[in-house]
Motif scaffolding. Structure first.
Motif, PDB file in Angstrom:
ATOM      1  N   TYR A 187       0.857  -1.195   0.000  1.00  0.00           N
ATOM      2  CA  TYR A 187       0.000   0.000   0.000  1.00  0.00           C
ATOM      3  C   TYR A 187       0.889   1.240   0.000  1.00  0.00           C
ATOM      4  N   PHE A 188       0.608   2.161  -0.909  1.00  0.00           N
ATOM      5  CA  PHE A 188       1.325   3.444  -0.945  1.00  0.00           C
ATOM      6  C   PHE A 188       0.351   4.519  -0.475  1.00  0.00           C
ATOM      7  N   VAL A 189       0.583   5.044   0.718  1.00  0.00           N
ATOM      8  CA  VAL A 189      -0.319   6.063   1.270  1.00  0.00           C
ATOM      9  C   VAL A 189       0.321   7.445   1.120  1.00  0.00           C
ATOM     10  N   PHE A 190      -0.363   8.331   0.389  1.00  0.00           N
ATOM     11  CA  PHE A 190       0.077   9.731   0.281  1.00  0.00           C
ATOM     12  C   PHE A 190      -0.793  10.494   1.269  1.00  0.00           C
ATOM     13  N   SER A 191      -0.244  10.689   2.466  1.00  0.00           N
ATOM     14  CA  SER A 191      -1.064  11.156   3.574  1.00  0.00           C
ATOM     15  C   SER A 191      -1.280  12.664   3.576  1.00  0.00           C
ATOM     16  N   VAL A 192      -2.402  13.063   4.147  1.00  0.00           N
ATOM     17  CA  VAL A 192      -2.734  14.489   4.278  1.00  0.00           C
ATOM     18  C   VAL A 192      -2.452  14.946   5.711  1.00  0.00           C
ATOM     19  N   GLN A 193      -2.304  16.247   5.864  1.00  0.00           N
ATOM     20  CA  GLN A 193      -2.235  16.900   7.179  1.00  0.00           C
ATOM     21  C   GLN A 193      -1.145  16.391   8.123  1.00  0.00           C
ATOM     22  N   GLU A 194       0.000  15.999   7.565  1.00  0.00           N
ATOM     23  CA  GLU A 194       1.114  15.596   8.431  1.00  0.00           C
ATOM     24  C   GLU A 194       1.678  16.794   9.176  1.00  0.00           C
ATOM     25  N   GLU A 195       1.757  17.915   8.477  1.00  0.00           N
ATOM     26  CA  GLU A 195       2.429  19.090   9.045  1.00  0.00           C
ATOM     27  C   GLU A 195       1.666  19.730  10.206  1.00  0.00           C
ATOM     28  N   VAL A 196       0.425  19.327  10.396  1.00  0.00           N
ATOM     29  CA  VAL A 196      -0.347  19.891  11.512  1.00  0.00           C
ATOM     30  C   VAL A 196      -0.584  18.841  12.605  1.00  0.00           C
ATOM     31  N   GLY A 197       0.234  17.784  12.605  1.00  0.00           N
ATOM     32  CA  GLY A 197       0.139  16.788  13.675  1.00  0.00           C
ATOM     33  C   GLY A 197      -0.100  15.364  13.208  1.00  0.00           C
ATOM     34  N   CYS A 198       0.472  15.000  12.061  1.00  0.00           N
ATOM     35  CA  CYS A 198       0.437  13.605  11.581  1.00  0.00           C
ATOM     36  C   CYS A 198      -0.981  13.031  11.610  1.00  0.00           C
ATOM     37  N   ARG A 199      -1.927  13.813  11.057  1.00  0.00           N
ATOM     38  CA  ARG A 199      -3.343  13.434  11.199  1.00  0.00           C
ATOM     39  C   ARG A 199      -3.819  12.404  10.189  1.00  0.00           C
ATOM     40  N   GLY A 200      -3.467  12.561   8.912  1.00  0.00           N
ATOM     41  CA  GLY A 200      -4.025  11.692   7.873  1.00  0.00           C
ATOM     42  C   GLY A 200      -3.560  10.246   7.960  1.00  0.00           C
ATOM     43  N   ALA A 201      -2.303  10.043   8.335  1.00  0.00           N
ATOM     44  CA  ALA A 201      -1.723   8.690   8.302  1.00  0.00           C
ATOM     45  C   ALA A 201      -2.437   7.723   9.247  1.00  0.00           C
ATOM     46  N   LYS A 202      -2.963   8.257  10.332  1.00  0.00           N
ATOM     47  CA  LYS A 202      -3.535   7.375  11.358  1.00  0.00           C
ATOM     48  C   LYS A 202      -4.777   6.628  10.872  1.00  0.00           C
ATOM     49  N   PRO A 203      -5.816   7.340  10.375  1.00  0.00           N
ATOM     50  CA  PRO A 203      -6.977   6.590   9.868  1.00  0.00           C
ATOM     51  C   PRO A 203      -6.636   5.707   8.678  1.00  0.00           C
ATOM     52  N   ALA A 204      -5.668   6.122   7.862  1.00  0.00           N
ATOM     53  CA  ALA A 204      -5.271   5.294   6.705  1.00  0.00           C
ATOM     54  C   ALA A 204      -4.688   3.975   7.196  1.00  0.00           C
ATOM     55  N   ALA A 205      -3.780   4.051   8.173  1.00  0.00           N
ATOM     56  CA  ALA A 205      -3.158   2.827   8.694  1.00  0.00           C
ATOM     57  C   ALA A 205      -4.166   1.979   9.458  1.00  0.00           C
ATOM     58  N   PHE A 206      -5.098   2.651  10.127  1.00  0.00           N
ATOM     59  CA  PHE A 206      -6.146   1.906  10.841  1.00  0.00           C
ATOM     60  C   PHE A 206      -6.948   1.048   9.866  1.00  0.00           C
ATOM     61  N   ALA A 207      -7.327   1.646   8.736  1.00  0.00           N
ATOM     62  CA  ALA A 207      -8.168   0.936   7.767  1.00  0.00           C
ATOM     63  C   ALA A 207      -7.403  -0.202   7.087  1.00  0.00           C
ATOM     64  N   ILE A 208      -6.120   0.005   6.840  1.00  0.00           N
ATOM     65  CA  ILE A 208      -5.325  -0.999   6.113  1.00  0.00           C
ATOM     66  C   ILE A 208      -4.826  -2.102   7.051  1.00  0.00           C
ATOM     67  N   GLY A 277       8.742  15.479  14.527  1.00  0.00           N
ATOM     68  CA  GLY A 277       8.200  14.126  14.416  1.00  0.00           C
ATOM     69  C   GLY A 277       7.802  13.831  12.989  1.00  0.00           C
ATOM     70  N   THR A 278       7.306  12.619  12.776  1.00  0.00           N
ATOM     71  CA  THR A 278       6.892  12.179  11.437  1.00  0.00           C
ATOM     72  C   THR A 278       5.638  11.306  11.537  1.00  0.00           C
ATOM     73  N   ASP A 279       5.093  10.993  10.365  1.00  0.00           N
ATOM     74  CA  ASP A 279       3.945  10.083  10.296  1.00  0.00           C
ATOM     75  C   ASP A 279       4.244   8.711  10.900  1.00  0.00           C
ATOM     76  N   THR A 280       5.500   8.377  11.064  1.00  0.00           N
ATOM     77  CA  THR A 280       5.891   7.064  11.601  1.00  0.00           C
ATOM     78  C   THR A 280       5.140   6.752  12.897  1.00  0.00           C
ATOM     79  N   SER A 281       4.988   7.776  13.737  1.00  0.00           N
ATOM     80  CA  SER A 281       4.303   7.579  15.030  1.00  0.00           C
ATOM     81  C   SER A 281       2.834   7.223  14.826  1.00  0.00           C
ATOM     82  N   SER A 282       2.177   7.905  13.885  1.00  0.00           N
ATOM     83  CA  SER A 282       0.764   7.623  13.613  1.00  0.00           C
ATOM     84  C   SER A 282       0.587   6.226  13.034  1.00  0.00           C
ATOM     85  N   LEU A 283       1.523   5.821  12.180  1.00  0.00           N
ATOM     86  CA  LEU A 283       1.457   4.494  11.567  1.00  0.00           C
ATOM     87  C   LEU A 283       1.620   3.416  12.643  1.00  0.00           C
ATOM     88  N   GLN A 284       2.542   3.654  13.550  1.00  0.00           N
ATOM     89  CA  GLN A 284       2.857   2.680  14.597  1.00  0.00           C
ATOM     90  C   GLN A 284       1.677   2.461  15.547  1.00  0.00           C
TER      91      GLN A 284
END
Ligand SMILES: [Zn+2]
Length: 329
Positions: A187-208, A277-284
């Protein structure tokens, strides 16, 4: 790969306004994947199918830091609020561009001392003389960013805005293109709203719900005059993240990436970032969690108009990601 980077970099996408850049990326990656879709938050997700036994998630954020218009003054000057971590010292006296193409210059109030450069001391001059003239071209709520560009500094080094994190997006497109044999779903996720607190990556990783997730983003370096001591340097290879302020990467994954890089003779270095920080935390931490790590691109002057990287590090990152994806099962 430079033309791909140039193409993706020079498209606006302030956090929350990523539709344009997502559409552009979708066009680039679609030929190399089985499926593309956009989730509720606006994350663009591209899937390369394998046997389906396991799931590997790659992630890079498509948004960039920027500004939003908060007020239009009687004299036609615009007041603003920051979106993401703006360095106002670096942003002072820069050219800016609105989504509708309107150009302006970002300037601090006359007499503002360097240590008092905050958002409320800045205005944008779009060349209008009155409120009415300005309001015909931009509205309160419109977003804008520093002007997008890429510049070749030398044979291997480029400067541009925003390399954070369109470079990660370009890397993922290139990785999708190069992967020939993948046993597992990627899965290649091009996440939104990382710069305002890694927001997009979390629901994407949750769903996948991936087994392993790897983010691609920029990281600082310690190789410029006056820089904080840091082991990462430009041209030193892909930086395998150990930790940043938001995450401690999966220990086994870090070791595996190092071993693979050694095995494939890919230039690499270890990254410990003591700020940001990075999206890594939201993914984890999404859902029940997953083994997460990151491959970073050493970058000078992050969040300025002249972010600077070495293309050899970018190539090393692509090679390591492709090798990992093909070996993943
Ligand atoms: Zn970033």
């Amino acid at each position: 790969m430079y033309s791909l980077i140039k193409n993706i970099v020079c498209c606006s996408g302030v956090s929350g306004r990523e539709k344009k850049v997502s559409a552009l990326i979708k066009n680039e990656i679609a030929p190399f994947v089985d499926e593309c879709y956009t989730d509720t938050l606006g994350n663009l997700i591209a899937v390369k199918r394998g046997s389906g036994a396991k799931k590997l998630l790659f992630c890079a954020h498509s948004d960039e830091i920027g500004f939003i218009v908060t007020y239009i003054e009687e004299n036609g000057m615009l007041r603003l609020a920051p979106i993401g971590g703006i360095n106002f010292v670096a942003a002072a006296y820069s050219e800016v561009v609105f989504e509708n193409g309107t150009r302006g210059v970002l300037v601090p109030d006359s007499g503002t001392k360097a240590d008092a450069l905050t958002a409320d001391r800045f205005y944008v001059d779009i060349g209008a003389s009155t409120h009415g003239e300005a309001a015909r071209r931009v509205s309160v709520g419109d977003c804008f960013s520093l002007v997008h560009h890429t510049t070749k500094l030398s044979a291997n080094r480029i400067s541009g805005r925003p390399l954070d994190d369109r470079l990660g997006c370009a890397i993922m497109v290139e990785v999708a293109k190069r992967i020939k044999n993948n046993e597992s779903d990627i899965y290649f996720v091009f996440s939104v709203q990382e710069e305002v607190g890694c927001r997009g990556a979390k629901p994407a990783a949750f769903a996948i719900a991936p087994d392993v997730a790897i983010a691609f983003d920029v990281t600082g370096t310690g190789d410029t005059p006056g820089a904080k001591p840091m082991a990462v340097k430009l041209g030193g290879g892909v930086a395998i993240k150990v930790k940043d302020m938001s995450v401690i990467c999966d220990d086994d994954l870090v070791s595996e990436l190092h071993a693979l890089a050694r095995d494939k003779k890919i230039n690499h270095q270890s990254e410990i970032l003591t700020y940001g920080g990075t999206d890594t935390s939201s993914l984890q931490l999404a859902g029940a969690g997953c083994a997460a790590g990151a491959l970073s691109i050493p970058t000078r002057y992050i969040h300025s108009a002249v972010e600077t990287v070495d293309m050899r590090d970018v190539k090393a990152c692509v090679e390591l990601a492709v090798a990992y994806a093909e070996a993943f099962k």
